[in-house]
Design a protein around this motif. Structure first.
Motif, PDB file in Angstrom:
ATOM      1  N   GLY A 180      32.044  26.581  10.818  1.00  0.00           N
ATOM      2  CA  GLY A 180      31.660  25.411  10.039  1.00  0.00           C
ATOM      3  C   GLY A 180      32.850  24.626   9.520  1.00  0.00           C
ATOM      4  O   GLY A 180      32.845  23.388   9.530  1.00  0.00           O
ATOM      5  N   ILE A 181      33.887  25.324   9.086  1.00  0.00           N
ATOM      6  CA  ILE A 181      35.096  24.645   8.598  1.00  0.00           C
ATOM      7  C   ILE A 181      35.793  23.906   9.734  1.00  0.00           C
ATOM      8  O   ILE A 181      36.220  22.760   9.582  1.00  0.00           O
ATOM      9  CB  ILE A 181      36.047  25.664   7.940  1.00  0.00           C
ATOM     10  N   ILE A 182      35.910  24.540  10.892  1.00  0.00           N
ATOM     11  CA  ILE A 182      36.583  23.907  12.034  1.00  0.00           C
ATOM     12  C   ILE A 182      35.826  22.663  12.488  1.00  0.00           C
ATOM     13  O   ILE A 182      36.429  21.643  12.823  1.00  0.00           O
ATOM     14  CB  ILE A 182      36.704  24.917  13.196  1.00  0.00           C
ATOM     15  N   GLN A 183      34.508  22.719  12.476  1.00  0.00           N
ATOM     16  CA  GLN A 183      33.714  21.598  12.969  1.00  0.00           C
ATOM     17  C   GLN A 183      33.652  20.439  11.990  1.00  0.00           C
ATOM     18  O   GLN A 183      33.366  19.311  12.381  1.00  0.00           O
ATOM     19  CB  GLN A 183      32.292  22.067  13.303  1.00  0.00           C
ATOM     20  N   ASP A 184      33.912  20.704  10.718  1.00  0.00           N
ATOM     21  CA  ASP A 184      33.688  19.670   9.705  1.00  0.00           C
ATOM     22  C   ASP A 184      34.848  19.611   8.707  1.00  0.00           C
ATOM     23  O   ASP A 184      34.638  19.514   7.507  1.00  0.00           O
ATOM     24  CB  ASP A 184      32.366  19.951   8.978  1.00  0.00           C
ATOM     25  N   PHE A 185      36.084  19.696   9.209  1.00  0.00           N
ATOM     26  CA  PHE A 185      37.206  19.697   8.263  1.00  0.00           C
ATOM     27  C   PHE A 185      37.538  18.287   7.773  1.00  0.00           C
ATOM     28  O   PHE A 185      37.281  17.290   8.434  1.00  0.00           O
ATOM     29  CB  PHE A 185      38.440  20.377   8.854  1.00  0.00           C
ATOM     30  N   ASP A 186      38.129  18.249   6.579  1.00  0.00           N
ATOM     31  CA  ASP A 186      38.561  16.994   5.961  1.00  0.00           C
ATOM     32  C   ASP A 186      40.075  16.850   5.960  1.00  0.00           C
ATOM     33  O   ASP A 186      40.597  15.736   5.910  1.00  0.00           O
ATOM     34  CB  ASP A 186      38.070  16.917   4.506  1.00  0.00           C
ATOM     35  N   ALA A 209      51.802  27.426  11.451  1.00  0.00           N
ATOM     36  CA  ALA A 209      50.614  27.713  10.651  1.00  0.00           C
ATOM     37  C   ALA A 209      49.841  26.431  10.381  1.00  0.00           C
ATOM     38  O   ALA A 209      50.418  25.349  10.262  1.00  0.00           O
ATOM     39  CB  ALA A 209      51.006  28.371   9.326  1.00  0.00           C
ATOM     40  N   PHE A 210      48.533  26.586  10.317  1.00  0.00           N
ATOM     41  CA  PHE A 210      47.632  25.489   9.937  1.00  0.00           C
ATOM     42  C   PHE A 210      46.856  25.909   8.694  1.00  0.00           C
ATOM     43  O   PHE A 210      46.421  27.059   8.582  1.00  0.00           O
ATOM     44  CB  PHE A 210      46.614  25.193  11.048  1.00  0.00           C
ATOM     45  N   ARG A 211      46.683  24.980   7.777  1.00  0.00           N
ATOM     46  CA  ARG A 211      45.728  25.163   6.680  1.00  0.00           C
ATOM     47  C   ARG A 211      44.665  24.080   6.846  1.00  0.00           C
ATOM     48  O   ARG A 211      44.959  22.891   6.770  1.00  0.00           O
ATOM     49  CB  ARG A 211      46.404  25.050   5.319  1.00  0.00           C
ATOM     50  N   ILE A 212      43.445  24.508   7.135  1.00  0.00           N
ATOM     51  CA  ILE A 212      42.349  23.583   7.429  1.00  0.00           C
ATOM     52  C   ILE A 212      41.326  23.662   6.300  1.00  0.00           C
ATOM     53  O   ILE A 212      40.821  24.743   5.992  1.00  0.00           O
ATOM     54  CB  ILE A 212      41.695  23.936   8.778  1.00  0.00           C
ATOM     55  N   GLN A 213      41.028  22.509   5.720  1.00  0.00           N
ATOM     56  CA  GLN A 213      40.143  22.478   4.560  1.00  0.00           C
ATOM     57  C   GLN A 213      38.909  21.615   4.827  1.00  0.00           C
ATOM     58  O   GLN A 213      39.016  20.525   5.385  1.00  0.00           O
ATOM     59  CB  GLN A 213      40.889  21.924   3.346  1.00  0.00           C
ATOM     60  N   SER A 214      37.779  22.120   4.396  1.00  0.00           N
ATOM     61  CA  SER A 214      36.525  21.379   4.415  1.00  0.00           C
ATOM     62  C   SER A 214      35.970  21.356   2.995  1.00  0.00           C
ATOM     63  O   SER A 214      35.838  22.414   2.363  1.00  0.00           O
ATOM     64  CB  SER A 214      35.513  22.041   5.364  1.00  0.00           C
ATOM     65  N   LYS A 215      35.669  20.181   2.489  1.00  0.00           N
ATOM     66  CA  LYS A 215      35.153  20.078   1.123  1.00  0.00           C
ATOM     67  C   LYS A 215      33.851  20.845   0.975  1.00  0.00           C
ATOM     68  O   LYS A 215      33.563  21.410  -0.083  1.00  0.00           O
ATOM     69  CB  LYS A 215      34.948  18.608   0.765  1.00  0.00           C
ATOM     70  N   LYS A 216      33.052  20.885   2.033  1.00  0.00           N
ATOM     71  CA  LYS A 216      31.752  21.542   1.968  1.00  0.00           C
ATOM     72  C   LYS A 216      31.841  23.049   2.221  1.00  0.00           C
ATOM     73  O   LYS A 216      31.076  23.824   1.645  1.00  0.00           O
ATOM     74  CB  LYS A 216      30.782  20.923   2.973  1.00  0.00           C
ATOM     75  N   SER A 217      32.785  23.466   3.091  1.00  0.00           N
ATOM     76  CA  SER A 217      32.713  24.831   3.610  1.00  0.00           C
ATOM     77  C   SER A 217      33.879  25.731   3.225  1.00  0.00           C
ATOM     78  O   SER A 217      33.800  26.945   3.434  1.00  0.00           O
ATOM     79  CB  SER A 217      32.587  24.798   5.137  1.00  0.00           C
TER      80      SER A 217
END
Length: 326
Positions: free
Chosen positions: A184-190, A255-263
């Motif tokens: 979910g985070i990968i599909q909908d990141f901000d 390194a990657f830091r991937i953030q999703s406001k929802k997830s």
């Protein structure tokens, strides 16, 4: 009343179809309807008219696939005439990846596919026209049938597999490996942050850290056009080697830091020495993180593209080869 609604709906669909095919034009439509064979190509994403004849509507050919038959041409036409294919109204750069040259006798039209924006371009060459006629349409995220056609031409194309995973989602096996939360985070990141890191064995660098790794630098480059590479690399089953285990030491340099406001947030460590990746969802509260680690040989070309775009002045990153060990 129900009958009237049905007729109205059918009429709207027909209008959408007619609008795009009207832009395609009668000359191109005649070729498409009577086509007897199809040439298949992988293309560069940018036009280059200086490279000579090996181009499709100005886009240089990267690879030539197998020739297909009249039945394949009919499937292309079916997608062009589909009610979801409409005249383009998107403000998005057209960057094709695959192309079909559809022949009827000695005449042809070129059909180019862009999966970044879900667009298709049909280019025809009427004998009396001063310039080629181009019709640009979008297929409203209904990319599945186009992926099927392109995969039949290029079944071993890793980039195509990554784009398909980014657009349509991961396989059951990848979902089980990553878990719904990470997917979910990968599909909908901000937000995506990219870091150069030093393995935890060397602690002489002080400052911020990603998991147990020292941060050497954070990328300030705009790599939004590589979002699909990143999503596809993480979601494509072709990335991972689930049945193999490597004996080398995990020494991540990226390194990657991937953030999703929802997830939520995930952190991803990439080791180019062994082509391995570790993916960890940052837990809430005092919960213990559960990292997922796997070989990622299949995504090395895409991850290298991202790394080199993110750190253009890093000699170590720029010196890495697409084929490990060469």
């Amino acid at each position: 009343m129900k009958t009237l609604i049905l007729v109205a709906s059918m009429g709207l669909a027909a209008c959408a179809d007619d609008a795009f095919m009207g832009e395609v034009g009668k000359h191109a439509l005649g070729i498409l309807e009577g086509a007897d064979r199809v040439e298949t190509f992988r293309t560069h994403s940018e036009r280059d008219e200086t490279v000579g004849a090996n181009v499709v509507d100005g886009y240089p050919v990267v690879k030539t696939g197998p020739e297909k038959d009249a039945a394949f041409a009919k499937r292309i036409l079916s997608q062009l005439k589909h009610e979801e294919t409409e005249p383009n109204d998107l403000e998005c750069a057209f960057v094709p990846h695959d192309a079909f040259r559809v022949w009827k006798g000695k005449e042809h039209v070129d059909v180019l596919i862009c999966f970044h924006c879900d667009q298709v371009q049909v280019t025809s060459f009427p004998p009396k026209a001063a310039e080629p006629i181009r019709a640009l349409g979008d297929f409203e995220e209904k990319s599945g049938p186009w992926f099927v056609l392109c995969r039949e031409a290029f079944p071993d194309d890793g980039d195509l597999g990554r784009m398909e995973a980014a657009k349509l989602g991961p396989s059951k096996k990848v979902k089980e490996f990553l878990g719904d939360g990470i997917v979910g985070i990968i599909q909908d990141f901000d937000l995506v942050e990219i870091f150069r890191i030093k393995p935890k064995e060397e602690h002489h660098i002080t400052g911020p850290r990603i998991e147990d790794q020292d941060v050497l630098g954070r990328s300030d480059e705009d790599i939004a056009d590589l979002d699909m590479d990143l999503k596809g690399s993480l979601l494509d089953e072709g990335t991972y080697s689930f049945r193999s285990v490597k004996g080398c030491t995990f020494e991540p340099g990226l390194a990657f830091r991937i953030q999703s406001k929802k997830s939520g947030t995930i952190e991803i460590l990439v080791c180019f020495s062994c082509d391995e990746v570790m993916i960890t969802r940052i837990p809430d509260g005092d919960a213990k993180p559960e990292p997922r680690k796997e070989d990622c040989d299949g995504a090395r070309p895409a991850l290298l593209r991202i790394a080199k775009a993110a750190f253009p002045d890093d000699k170590v990153i720029q010196g890495l080869k697409v084929e490990r060990g060469k």
